[in-house]
Design a protein around this motif. Structure first.
Motif, short mmCIF file in Angstrom:
data_model
loop_
_atom_site.label_atom_id
_atom_site.label_comp_id
_atom_site.label_asym_id
_atom_site.label_seq_id
_atom_site.Cartn_x
_atom_site.Cartn_y
_atom_site.Cartn_z
N ALA A 52 0.15 4.30 -2.49
CA ALA A 52 -0.18 5.63 -1.96
C ALA A 52 0.82 6.66 -2.46
O ALA A 52 0.44 7.77 -2.85
CB ALA A 52 -0.21 5.58 -0.44
N THR A 103 3.87 -7.24 4.46
CA THR A 103 2.47 -7.68 4.41
C THR A 103 2.24 -8.82 5.38
O THR A 103 1.27 -8.83 6.14
CB THR A 103 2.10 -8.11 2.97
N MET A 135 0.82 -1.19 0.00
CA MET A 135 0.00 0.00 0.00
C MET A 135 0.87 1.26 0.00
O MET A 135 0.47 2.26 -0.57
CB MET A 135 -0.93 0.01 1.21
#
Length: 119
Positions: free
Chosen positions: A5, A106, A1
């Motif tokens: 982002a 993750t 992410m």
């Protein structure tokens, strides 16, 4: 992410990105066994239940005839899904984090939030 982002922020704020599309990818696609090896290398004993063997492609295709989960994956068996983020790198100066870091981070997050099977 974090990579996605970062790329979104750059694409929203850099005039060079107007009307363009970008891929947030860190290079070649990984096979599940490669992800398993990364997890074992980075997480040690916490990844002991992650299988590191893979069934031969021919056997997976045969089993996909009778196994609904494999049947859904049959079109993807044996294929690479490589993509490039060269455009984002060239126009926005964006760089993906190393894939090994992304996989390990993750997994760490899933473990921290108790979102894995078993302990």
């Amino acid at each position: 992410m974090r990579d996605v982002a970062d790329l979104h922020l750059r694409a929203m704020t850099d005039p060079a990105a107007a009307g363009e599309r970008f891929l947030a990818t860190a290079g070649h696609s990984l096979r599940v066994v490669e992800i398993a090896r990364i997890l074992h290398a980075r997480l040690g004993d916490r990844a002991k239940k992650v299988p590191t063997r893979e069934i031969p492609l021919a056997l997976a295709r045969v089993l996909s005839v009778v196994n609904p989960q494999l049947r859904a994956l049959r079109p993807q068996l044996g294929r690479d899904f490589d993509a490039t983020s060269a455009k984002a790198e060239r126009l926005l100066g964006w760089r993906a984090r190393p894939i090994e870091d992304t996989v390990a981070d993750t997994a760490e997050s899933l473990l921290a939030h108790h979102l894995t099977h078993g302990k």
